[in-house]
Motif scaffolding. Structure first.
Motif, PDB file in Angstrom:
ATOM      1  N   ILE A  41       4.895  23.533  18.863  1.00  0.00           N
ATOM      2  CA  ILE A  41       5.075  24.690  17.983  1.00  0.00           C
ATOM      3  C   ILE A  41       3.809  25.530  18.080  1.00  0.00           C
ATOM      4  O   ILE A  41       2.815  25.288  17.383  1.00  0.00           O
ATOM      5  CB  ILE A  41       5.345  24.250  16.532  1.00  0.00           C
ATOM      6  N   GLY A  42       3.841  26.510  18.967  1.00  0.00           N
ATOM      7  CA  GLY A  42       2.659  27.331  19.209  1.00  0.00           C
ATOM      8  C   GLY A  42       1.506  26.464  19.702  1.00  0.00           C
ATOM      9  O   GLY A  42       1.698  25.492  20.425  1.00  0.00           O
ATOM     10  N   ASP A  43       0.292  26.816  19.276  1.00  0.00           N
ATOM     11  CA  ASP A  43      -0.895  26.044  19.652  1.00  0.00           C
ATOM     12  C   ASP A  43      -1.353  25.122  18.528  1.00  0.00           C
ATOM     13  O   ASP A  43      -2.410  24.512  18.623  1.00  0.00           O
ATOM     14  CB  ASP A  43      -2.049  27.000  19.994  1.00  0.00           C
ATOM     15  N   THR A  44      -0.560  25.042  17.441  1.00  0.00           N
ATOM     16  CA  THR A  44      -1.044  24.359  16.252  1.00  0.00           C
ATOM     17  C   THR A  44      -0.385  23.017  15.964  1.00  0.00           C
ATOM     18  O   THR A  44      -1.051  22.103  15.502  1.00  0.00           O
ATOM     19  CB  THR A  44      -0.850  25.252  15.013  1.00  0.00           C
ATOM     20  N   ASN A  45       0.896  22.869  16.203  1.00  0.00           N
ATOM     21  CA  ASN A  45       1.619  21.664  15.799  1.00  0.00           C
ATOM     22  C   ASN A  45       2.505  21.152  16.920  1.00  0.00           C
ATOM     23  O   ASN A  45       2.965  21.915  17.767  1.00  0.00           O
ATOM     24  CB  ASN A  45       2.504  21.938  14.575  1.00  0.00           C
ATOM     25  N   VAL A  46       2.780  19.836  16.871  1.00  0.00           N
ATOM     26  CA  VAL A  46       3.709  19.199  17.791  1.00  0.00           C
ATOM     27  C   VAL A  46       4.583  18.264  16.965  1.00  0.00           C
ATOM     28  O   VAL A  46       4.073  17.446  16.191  1.00  0.00           O
ATOM     29  CB  VAL A  46       2.976  18.394  18.888  1.00  0.00           C
ATOM     30  N   CYS A  47       5.912  18.397  17.117  1.00  0.00           N
ATOM     31  CA  CYS A  47       6.816  17.485  16.422  1.00  0.00           C
ATOM     32  C   CYS A  47       7.652  16.748  17.455  1.00  0.00           C
ATOM     33  O   CYS A  47       7.779  17.173  18.600  1.00  0.00           O
ATOM     34  CB  CYS A  47       7.699  18.226  15.415  1.00  0.00           C
ATOM     35  N   GLU A  48       8.193  15.612  17.023  1.00  0.00           N
ATOM     36  CA  GLU A  48       8.978  14.782  17.920  1.00  0.00           C
ATOM     37  C   GLU A  48      10.317  14.449  17.275  1.00  0.00           C
ATOM     38  O   GLU A  48      10.369  14.016  16.122  1.00  0.00           O
ATOM     39  CB  GLU A  48       8.234  13.481  18.233  1.00  0.00           C
ATOM     40  N   ILE A  49      11.384  14.660  18.033  1.00  0.00           N
ATOM     41  CA  ILE A  49      12.719  14.225  17.611  1.00  0.00           C
ATOM     42  C   ILE A  49      13.014  12.941  18.368  1.00  0.00           C
ATOM     43  O   ILE A  49      13.000  12.918  19.598  1.00  0.00           O
ATOM     44  CB  ILE A  49      13.795  15.287  17.919  1.00  0.00           C
ATOM     45  N   LYS A  50      13.231  11.864  17.598  1.00  0.00           N
ATOM     46  CA  LYS A  50      13.494  10.563  18.214  1.00  0.00           C
ATOM     47  C   LYS A  50      14.434   9.783  17.308  1.00  0.00           C
ATOM     48  O   LYS A  50      14.200   9.684  16.113  1.00  0.00           O
ATOM     49  CB  LYS A  50      12.190   9.796  18.393  1.00  0.00           C
ATOM     50  N   ASP A  51      15.505   9.271  17.870  1.00  0.00           N
ATOM     51  CA  ASP A  51      16.495   8.469  17.145  1.00  0.00           C
ATOM     52  C   ASP A  51      17.064   9.206  15.931  1.00  0.00           C
ATOM     53  O   ASP A  51      17.258   8.620  14.870  1.00  0.00           O
ATOM     54  CB  ASP A  51      15.888   7.129  16.697  1.00  0.00           C
ATOM     55  N   GLY A  52      17.296  10.508  16.070  1.00  0.00           N
ATOM     56  CA  GLY A  52      17.903  11.288  14.993  1.00  0.00           C
ATOM     57  C   GLY A  52      16.964  11.651  13.867  1.00  0.00           C
ATOM     58  O   GLY A  52      17.405  12.101  12.812  1.00  0.00           O
ATOM     59  N   LYS A  53      15.653  11.474  14.070  1.00  0.00           N
ATOM     60  CA  LYS A  53      14.660  11.823  13.052  1.00  0.00           C
ATOM     61  C   LYS A  53      13.563  12.657  13.679  1.00  0.00           C
ATOM     62  O   LYS A  53      13.204  12.460  14.838  1.00  0.00           O
ATOM     63  CB  LYS A  53      14.030  10.562  12.445  1.00  0.00           C
ATOM     64  N   VAL A  54      13.033  13.597  12.903  1.00  0.00           N
ATOM     65  CA  VAL A  54      11.937  14.415  13.399  1.00  0.00           C
ATOM     66  C   VAL A  54      10.698  14.161  12.539  1.00  0.00           C
ATOM     67  O   VAL A  54      10.776  14.069  11.318  1.00  0.00           O
ATOM     68  CB  VAL A  54      12.300  15.919  13.428  1.00  0.00           C
ATOM     69  N   THR A  55       9.565  13.997  13.216  1.00  0.00           N
ATOM     70  CA  THR A  55       8.281  13.812  12.546  1.00  0.00           C
ATOM     71  C   THR A  55       7.250  14.723  13.201  1.00  0.00           C
ATOM     72  O   THR A  55       7.386  15.093  14.366  1.00  0.00           O
ATOM     73  CB  THR A  55       7.788  12.352  12.648  1.00  0.00           C
ATOM     74  N   MET A  56       6.223  15.065  12.449  1.00  0.00           N
ATOM     75  CA  MET A  56       5.108  15.836  12.984  1.00  0.00           C
ATOM     76  C   MET A  56       4.131  14.821  13.581  1.00  0.00           C
ATOM     77  O   MET A  56       3.697  13.894  12.892  1.00  0.00           O
ATOM     78  CB  MET A  56       4.435  16.634  11.867  1.00  0.00           C
ATOM     79  N   ILE A  57       3.820  14.959  14.863  1.00  0.00           N
ATOM     80  CA  ILE A  57       2.944  13.972  15.507  1.00  0.00           C
ATOM     81  C   ILE A  57       1.549  14.517  15.770  1.00  0.00           C
ATOM     82  O   ILE A  57       0.614  13.730  15.948  1.00  0.00           O
ATOM     83  CB  ILE A  57       3.574  13.416  16.806  1.00  0.00           C
ATOM     84  N   GLU A  58       1.386  15.853  15.808  1.00  0.00           N
ATOM     85  CA  GLU A  58       0.064  16.448  15.984  1.00  0.00           C
ATOM     86  C   GLU A  58      -0.013  17.724  15.169  1.00  0.00           C
ATOM     87  O   GLU A  58       0.977  18.445  15.023  1.00  0.00           O
ATOM     88  CB  GLU A  58      -0.205  16.802  17.453  1.00  0.00           C
ATOM     89  N   ALA A  59      -1.223  17.994  14.642  1.00  0.00           N
ATOM     90  CA  ALA A  59      -1.442  19.226  13.892  1.00  0.00           C
ATOM     91  C   ALA A  59      -2.934  19.560  13.917  1.00  0.00           C
ATOM     92  O   ALA A  59      -3.774  18.657  13.912  1.00  0.00           O
ATOM     93  CB  ALA A  59      -0.963  19.082  12.458  1.00  0.00           C
TER      94      ALA A  59
END
Length: 124
Positions: A56-74
């Motif tokens: 997500i731009g240069d600021t955040n990274v999220c991951e969709i895995k097994d039907g769930k999304v979490t923020m993994i980097e910010a």
């Protein structure tokens, strides 16, 4: 108790049961997709059924895995967004205030476009 009183009480209980059941059914909407917004503008809509990593731009990274999304980097200083509960088919949201990133579960098209679903049009 008289017969009329028993009929009245039974009617109230039946009405309460029907209303309760209606609210239970209405509350089980499926959120098959997530919508990501950055500073109030839509960044993208993604399916929860496909595992992927989203930058997500240069600021955040999220991951969709097994039907769930979490923020993994910010890049935010407190990383509260990384500690929030995952968004899944039951809905929810992940919010990164410093970076103005919002990830929220979206209703399926048939639920969100239906005429019977209430639309809230106010800010308090």
């Amino acid at each position: 108790m008289k017969k009329k009183e028993l009929i009245f009480i039974a009617g109230i209980l039946i009405l309460a049961g029907v209303l309760w059941l209606g609210f239970q059914i209405a509350g089980k909407r499926s959120h098959n997709t997530i919508r990501i917004t950055v500073d109030g503008k839509e960044f993208g809509t993604y399916s929860l059924s496909q595992d992927q990593i989203i930058h997500i731009g240069d600021t955040n990274v999220c991951e969709i895995k097994d039907g769930k999304v979490t923020m993994i980097e910010a890049t935010c200083p407190d990383h509260y967004c990384m500690k929030q509960k995952a968004v899944d088919e039951h809905g929810g949201s992940i919010i990164c205030l410093p970076n103005k990133v919002v990830i929220e579960g979206e209703n399926t098209a048939e639920d969100s476009d239906s005429e019977s679903s209430p639309k809230i049009d106010a800010v308090t």
